[in-house]
Design a protein around this motif. Structure first.
Motif, PDB file in Angstrom:
ATOM      1  N   PRO A 317       0.802  -1.231   0.000  1.00 45.30           N
ATOM      2  CA  PRO A 317       0.000   0.000   0.000  1.00 45.30           C
ATOM      3  C   PRO A 317       0.832   1.277   0.000  1.00 45.30           C
ATOM      4  O   PRO A 317       0.354   2.327  -0.412  1.00 45.30           O
ATOM      5  CB  PRO A 317      -0.817  -0.118   1.292  1.00 45.30           C
ATOM      6  N   ALA A 318       2.075   1.199   0.450  1.00 45.60           N
ATOM      7  CA  ALA A 318       2.909   2.396   0.499  1.00 45.60           C
ATOM      8  C   ALA A 318       3.260   2.905  -0.888  1.00 45.60           C
ATOM      9  O   ALA A 318       3.704   4.050  -1.039  1.00 45.60           O
ATOM     10  CB  ALA A 318       4.182   2.109   1.285  1.00 45.60           C
ATOM     11  N   ALA A 319       3.079   2.074  -1.898  1.00 45.23           N
ATOM     12  CA  ALA A 319       3.375   2.512  -3.263  1.00 45.23           C
ATOM     13  C   ALA A 319       2.388   3.567  -3.743  1.00 45.23           C
ATOM     14  O   ALA A 319       2.676   4.290  -4.692  1.00 45.23           O
ATOM     15  CB  ALA A 319       3.357   1.309  -4.199  1.00 45.23           C
ATOM     16  N   LYS A 320       1.232   3.648  -3.122  1.00 46.70           N
ATOM     17  CA  LYS A 320       0.229   4.644  -3.479  1.00 46.70           C
ATOM     18  C   LYS A 320       0.057   5.593  -2.300  1.00 46.70           C
ATOM     19  O   LYS A 320      -0.761   5.373  -1.411  1.00 46.70           O
ATOM     20  CB  LYS A 320      -1.107   3.967  -3.804  1.00 46.70           C
ATOM     21  N   ARG A 321       0.865   6.633  -2.260  1.00 46.12           N
ATOM     22  CA  ARG A 321       0.777   7.603  -1.173  1.00 46.12           C
ATOM     23  C   ARG A 321      -0.517   8.396  -1.267  1.00 46.12           C
ATOM     24  O   ARG A 321      -0.941   8.791  -2.357  1.00 46.12           O
ATOM     25  CB  ARG A 321       1.975   8.542  -1.227  1.00 46.12           C
ATOM     26  N   ALA A 322      -1.146   8.632  -0.136  1.00 45.39           N
ATOM     27  CA  ALA A 322      -2.342   9.458  -0.109  1.00 45.39           C
ATOM     28  C   ALA A 322      -1.966  10.926  -0.309  1.00 45.39           C
ATOM     29  O   ALA A 322      -0.876  11.368   0.076  1.00 45.39           O
ATOM     30  CB  ALA A 322      -3.085   9.283   1.214  1.00 45.39           C
ATOM     31  N   ILE A 323      -2.853  11.675  -0.927  1.00 47.22           N
ATOM     32  CA  ILE A 323      -2.651  13.100  -1.181  1.00 47.22           C
ATOM     33  C   ILE A 323      -3.667  13.884  -0.367  1.00 47.22           C
ATOM     34  O   ILE A 323      -4.868  13.612  -0.432  1.00 47.22           O
ATOM     35  CB  ILE A 323      -2.808  13.429  -2.672  1.00 47.22           C
ATOM     36  N   SER A 324      -3.190  14.839   0.418  1.00 46.32           N
ATOM     37  CA  SER A 324      -4.070  15.702   1.208  1.00 46.32           C
ATOM     38  C   SER A 324      -4.018  17.111   0.638  1.00 46.32           C
ATOM     39  O   SER A 324      -2.948  17.606   0.285  1.00 46.32           O
ATOM     40  CB  SER A 324      -3.641  15.717   2.680  1.00 46.32           C
ATOM     41  N   ILE A 325      -5.182  17.735   0.549  1.00 43.64           N
ATOM     42  CA  ILE A 325      -5.292  19.118   0.081  1.00 43.64           C
ATOM     43  C   ILE A 325      -5.656  19.995   1.272  1.00 43.64           C
ATOM     44  O   ILE A 325      -6.574  19.679   2.030  1.00 43.64           O
ATOM     45  CB  ILE A 325      -6.344  19.257  -1.022  1.00 43.64           C
ATOM     46  N   MET A 326      -4.939  21.098   1.433  1.00 42.21           N
ATOM     47  CA  MET A 326      -5.193  21.993   2.547  1.00 42.21           C
ATOM     48  C   MET A 326      -4.933  23.432   2.094  1.00 42.21           C
ATOM     49  O   MET A 326      -3.952  23.701   1.393  1.00 42.21           O
ATOM     50  CB  MET A 326      -4.282  21.645   3.735  1.00 42.21           C
ATOM     51  N   GLY A 327      -5.806  24.334   2.474  1.00 40.03           N
ATOM     52  CA  GLY A 327      -5.594  25.738   2.172  1.00 40.03           C
ATOM     53  C   GLY A 327      -4.727  26.413   3.217  1.00 40.03           C
ATOM     54  O   GLY A 327      -4.504  25.877   4.316  1.00 40.03           O
ATOM     55  N   ASP A 328      -4.234  27.601   2.880  1.00 43.00           N
ATOM     56  CA  ASP A 328      -3.399  28.313   3.845  1.00 43.00           C
ATOM     57  C   ASP A 328      -4.207  28.772   5.053  1.00 43.00           C
ATOM     58  O   ASP A 328      -3.696  28.808   6.181  1.00 43.00           O
ATOM     59  CB  ASP A 328      -2.695  29.497   3.176  1.00 43.00           C
ATOM     60  N   GLY A 329      -5.489  29.107   4.843  1.00 43.67           N
ATOM     61  CA  GLY A 329      -6.329  29.468   5.987  1.00 43.67           C
ATOM     62  C   GLY A 329      -6.534  28.295   6.925  1.00 43.67           C
ATOM     63  O   GLY A 329      -6.427  28.421   8.145  1.00 43.67           O
ATOM     64  N   GLY A 330      -6.838  27.112   6.346  1.00 41.74           N
ATOM     65  CA  GLY A 330      -6.995  25.908   7.170  1.00 41.74           C
ATOM     66  C   GLY A 330      -5.695  25.481   7.817  1.00 41.74           C
ATOM     67  O   GLY A 330      -5.700  24.935   8.928  1.00 41.74           O
ATOM     68  N   PHE A 331      -4.574  25.729   7.124  1.00 41.79           N
ATOM     69  CA  PHE A 331      -3.277  25.385   7.703  1.00 41.79           C
ATOM     70  C   PHE A 331      -3.043  26.153   9.000  1.00 41.79           C
ATOM     71  O   PHE A 331      -2.642  25.564  10.020  1.00 41.79           O
ATOM     72  CB  PHE A 331      -2.180  25.707   6.685  1.00 41.79           C
ATOM     73  N   TRP A 332      -3.285  27.465   8.983  1.00 42.10           N
ATOM     74  CA  TRP A 332      -3.070  28.239  10.200  1.00 42.10           C
ATOM     75  C   TRP A 332      -4.191  28.033  11.214  1.00 42.10           C
ATOM     76  O   TRP A 332      -3.990  28.259  12.413  1.00 42.10           O
ATOM     77  CB  TRP A 332      -2.965  29.720   9.851  1.00 42.10           C
ATOM     78  N   HIS A 333      -5.347  27.604  10.772  1.00 44.90           N
ATOM     79  CA  HIS A 333      -6.464  27.368  11.700  1.00 44.90           C
ATOM     80  C   HIS A 333      -6.147  26.211  12.630  1.00 44.90           C
ATOM     81  O   HIS A 333      -6.203  26.352  13.851  1.00 44.90           O
ATOM     82  CB  HIS A 333      -7.744  27.098  10.904  1.00 44.90           C
ATOM     83  N   ASN A 334      -5.847  25.057  12.069  1.00 41.98           N
ATOM     84  CA  ASN A 334      -5.395  23.943  12.922  1.00 41.98           C
ATOM     85  C   ASN A 334      -4.608  22.895  12.144  1.00 41.98           C
ATOM     86  O   ASN A 334      -4.190  21.890  12.714  1.00 41.98           O
ATOM     87  CB  ASN A 334      -6.579  23.261  13.635  1.00 41.98           C
ATOM     88  N   GLY A 335      -4.385  23.110  10.842  1.00 41.38           N
ATOM     89  CA  GLY A 335      -3.694  22.102  10.053  1.00 41.38           C
ATOM     90  C   GLY A 335      -2.236  21.927  10.426  1.00 41.38           C
ATOM     91  O   GLY A 335      -1.676  20.835  10.260  1.00 41.38           O
ATOM     92  N   LEU A 336      -1.588  22.980  10.946  1.00 38.51           N
ATOM     93  CA  LEU A 336      -0.185  22.878  11.314  1.00 38.51           C
ATOM     94  C   LEU A 336       0.029  21.840  12.413  1.00 38.51           C
ATOM     95  O   LEU A 336       0.982  21.060  12.379  1.00 38.51           O
ATOM     96  CB  LEU A 336       0.343  24.242  11.757  1.00 38.51           C
ATOM     97  N   THR A 337      -0.874  21.819  13.376  1.00 42.59           N
ATOM     98  CA  THR A 337      -0.711  20.879  14.498  1.00 42.59           C
ATOM     99  C   THR A 337      -1.421  19.552  14.238  1.00 42.59           C
ATOM    100  O   THR A 337      -0.813  18.486  14.351  1.00 42.59           O
ATOM    101  CB  THR A 337      -1.261  21.513  15.791  1.00 42.59           C
ATOM    102  N   SER A 338      -2.727  19.621  13.875  1.00 41.15           N
ATOM    103  CA  SER A 338      -3.495  18.379  13.704  1.00 41.15           C
ATOM    104  C   SER A 338      -3.088  17.619  12.453  1.00 41.15           C
ATOM    105  O   SER A 338      -3.289  16.404  12.381  1.00 41.15           O
ATOM    106  CB  SER A 338      -4.993  18.685  13.646  1.00 41.15           C
ATOM    107  N   GLY A 339      -2.527  18.326  11.456  1.00 45.37           N
ATOM    108  CA  GLY A 339      -2.155  17.659  10.225  1.00 45.37           C
ATOM    109  C   GLY A 339      -0.663  17.439  10.077  1.00 45.37           C
ATOM    110  O   GLY A 339      -0.180  16.298  10.080  1.00 45.37           O
ATOM    111  N   ILE A 340       0.097  18.529   9.978  1.00 43.90           N
ATOM    112  CA  ILE A 340       1.526  18.403   9.677  1.00 43.90           C
ATOM    113  C   ILE A 340       2.292  17.823  10.862  1.00 43.90           C
ATOM    114  O   ILE A 340       3.062  16.860  10.721  1.00 43.90           O
ATOM    115  CB  ILE A 340       2.104  19.769   9.269  1.00 43.90           C
ATOM    116  N   ALA A 341       2.126  18.407  12.055  1.00 42.83           N
ATOM    117  CA  ALA A 341       2.843  17.886  13.226  1.00 42.83           C
ATOM    118  C   ALA A 341       2.431  16.457  13.525  1.00 42.83           C
ATOM    119  O   ALA A 341       3.263  15.621  13.931  1.00 42.83           O
ATOM    120  CB  ALA A 341       2.574  18.791  14.436  1.00 42.83           C
ATOM    121  N   ASN A 342       1.162  16.134  13.328  1.00 40.21           N
ATOM    122  CA  ASN A 342       0.690  14.771  13.543  1.00 40.21           C
ATOM    123  C   ASN A 342       1.341  13.808  12.542  1.00 40.21           C
ATOM    124  O   ASN A 342       1.702  12.676  12.882  1.00 40.21           O
ATOM    125  CB  ASN A 342      -0.828  14.728  13.394  1.00 40.21           C
TER     126      ASN A 342
END
Length: 561
Positions: A317-342
């Motif tokens: 399954p690692a051969a097909k990496r999942a792709i996540s889409i995130m906006g800059d507003g969502g990134f600063w809202h909580n994506g930096l911690t809940s998404g990237i840091a996680n």
């Protein structure tokens, strides 16, 4: 706040704040009554549905264009809390009341039923029994429900159901005698109309004013055609089944469009991938023509929602990496911690695409920490790339211009195929076109008024070169792209065209070249207030192009038949 202290706040809400809110609504007449005593039935609705209901009543002849209604209306501009006294005033003495409430559960209808029961008012209550339980309450839907309600109480005549029998369109035929008589032939009858069922129309028909019109005359044939058309129209399916709805989409020139185009083209090479969508303008990617997006959780949760697809490195399954889409507003809202840091903490090997368009565009273009604009009251200019690297991401790429489709595709290909393990972040930067146009249009208007030289770019399609492949439309979905008839009589496929709403982003040409190497796109520069050099250059260009075209025409003339 924990019990028992929270109980004190709950008592304060019920005993003080709730009655204060009721008094505020009543004293300032925030809710409105219309035509209160016009009839013994009424309609209660939330303020947002007022225009739709008025339009439905207009169709029934019970309201005019000024909003004057013949049916009593109670418009709840404040839907919570409901005011018991106002409902008692509106419902007392009425046989029935219809509650128009969009959505499910029907909280307002249940609350109104409780109010009527406690006040011992025997007014019949209707709502979801005549209106759909869920879905959009557009004019047609509300009209059907209001009609059913008013028919039940005699305010509207029951709608007759016409017999749905398709009548074939008449075809003029000539009736001639079976055998030619010996005597001089009598005058030929006027043409009659024959129908598929074998019936013949009478020799004349009425024009509506009592005048008889021969069937065989041009006017009679037209009338018969129209009557046949109207009869056949009764058997046509509903408009909603024949006209395709136009889905919402990205603005003209949106910098997010080439991102999704690149993903679609990469999926042609590498196969389909799981794509976690996010809240924002980029969520339009789930609709045609992109149809990208498998899951959507919440604002800034695009990367977090793909956490379940973190698999062991080196596994199949690692051969097909999942792709996540995130906006800059969502990134600063909580994506930096809940998404990237996680993703860093859990050693994810997936890809996150952060759409950085300088603003929180979907909510009106507000500034965010990564905005480039100078804000006197906010701290801006904080790069997303530094924040991502600060929480431990090693593989980070930044595309400064999303309209560079080849660079987008190359970076996506690298992110999805690199043997390097760990979370991967692609930052796609280009300013929101809507905000950019708002800023630049003012500057252009001022420059034109001052007589300054202004150059604007527009793209077009050469109809003689366009093959009708339409990859430019299928892979971008730009609202400025349309189709028109092919000027070549030997080709039937319509050709693409660029309409006047084009903002000159160039994505259509990039898409066409990346997809089929289409040579039909051209770029034109519109020069306002040209200089002497511009005029001289234009004359030289016109002379050279004209000379070449005349030479080409002479060469082709030698081979003409």
């Amino acid at each position: 706040m924990l019990p028992p202290a929270s109980f004190l706040h709950e008592r304060e809400k019920i005993e003080q704040r709730w009655p204060a809110a009721i008094r505020f609504i009543e004293e300032r007449c925030l809710n409105e009554f219309f035509a209160e005593d016009m009839a013994d039935v009424g309609i209660a609705l939330q303020g947002g549905g007022y225009n739709t209901l008025i339009r439905a009543l207009q169709k029934l002849g019970l309201a005019n264009v000024h909003g004057d209604s013949k049916i009593p209306l109670y418009v709840m501009n404040v839907a919570y809390p409901l005011v018991d006294a106002e409902f008692e005033r509106f419902c007392r003495g009425k046989r029935a009341v219809l509650v128009v409430e969009e959505g499910q559960p029907n909280f307002v209808e249940q609350n109104v039923a409780n109010i009527l029961r406690q006040l011992d008012i025997d007014t019949k209550l209707h709502g979801k029994d005549v209106l759909p339980l869920a879905g959009d309450y557009n004019t047609a839907t509300v009209l059907a429900g209001v009609r059913a309600f008013l028919e039940r109480y005699g305010f509207v005549e029951p709608q007759a159901q016409p017999e749905r029998r398709q009548r074939p369109i008449g075809i003029p035929v000539i009736a001639v005698p079976a055998a030619p008589p010996a005597a001089p032939a009598p005058a030929m009858r006027q043409p009659a109309l024959a129908f598929a069922d074998g019936d013949l129309e009478d020799d004349a028909q009425d024009d509506g004013d009592g005048n008889r019109i021969p069937v065989g005359s041009p006017v009679g044939s037209i009338m018969a055609y129209q009557q046949g058309w109207l009869a056949a129209a009764d058997d046509l399916p509903p408009l909603s089944e024949t006209v395709h709805p136009r889905p919402p989409g990205l603005c003209t020139g949106c910098p997010e469009r080439p991102i999704f185009t690149a993903i679609k083209l990469i999926e042609r090479e590498l196969g389909a991938h799981h794509i976690s969508a996010d809240i924002g303008c980029h969520l339009f990617s789930i609709l045609p023509p992109f149809n990208l997006g498998s899951t959507t959780m919440g604002y800034g949760l695009g990367s977090a929602s793909s956490a379940a697809f973190t698999v062991a490195p080196g596994s199949a399954p690692a051969a097909k990496r999942a792709i996540s889409i995130m906006g800059d507003g969502g990134f600063w809202h909580n994506g930096l911690t809940s998404g990237i840091a996680n993703a860093v903490f859990n050693r994810s090997d997936n890809l996150t695409v952060i759409v950085d368009n300088n603003y929180s565009s979907a909510t009106g273009g507000q500034d965010i920490p990564s905005s480039r604009a100078l804000n006197p009251t906010r701290s801006t200019g904080h790069e997303i790339e530094r924040a991502v690297k600060g929480v431990g991401v090693d593989w980070v790429r930044t595309i400064k211009r999303t309209y560079d489709l080849k660079a987008m595709m190359a970076t996506l290909r690298e992110a999805l195929t690199t043997p390097e393990q760990g979370p991967k972040v692609l930052i796609a930067q280009s300013e929101c076109m809507l905000n950019r146009q708002r800023r630049e249009k003012k500057q252009v208007r001022q420059a034109l008024a001052d007589g300054q030289r202004v150059v604007r770019e527009r793209f077009g399609v050469d109809p003689d070169t366009c093959t009708g492949d339409h990859s430019c439309i299928r892979l971008s979905g730009c609202p400025s792209l349309s189709i028109r008839d092919n000027p070549d009589p030997l080709r039937t496929d319509p050709v693409a065209m660029v309409i006047d709403s084009c903002v000159g982003c160039g994505n259509c040409g990039e898409v066409a070249h990346a997809a089929v190497l289409c040579p039909s796109f051209y770029r034109a520069q519109i020069v306002s207030n040209p200089t002497r050099w511009d005029r001289l250059l234009q004359r030289v260009r016109t002379a050279v192009i004209g000379w070449l075209q005349r030479g080409d025409a002479r060469r082709r003339a030698r081979y003409a038949f």
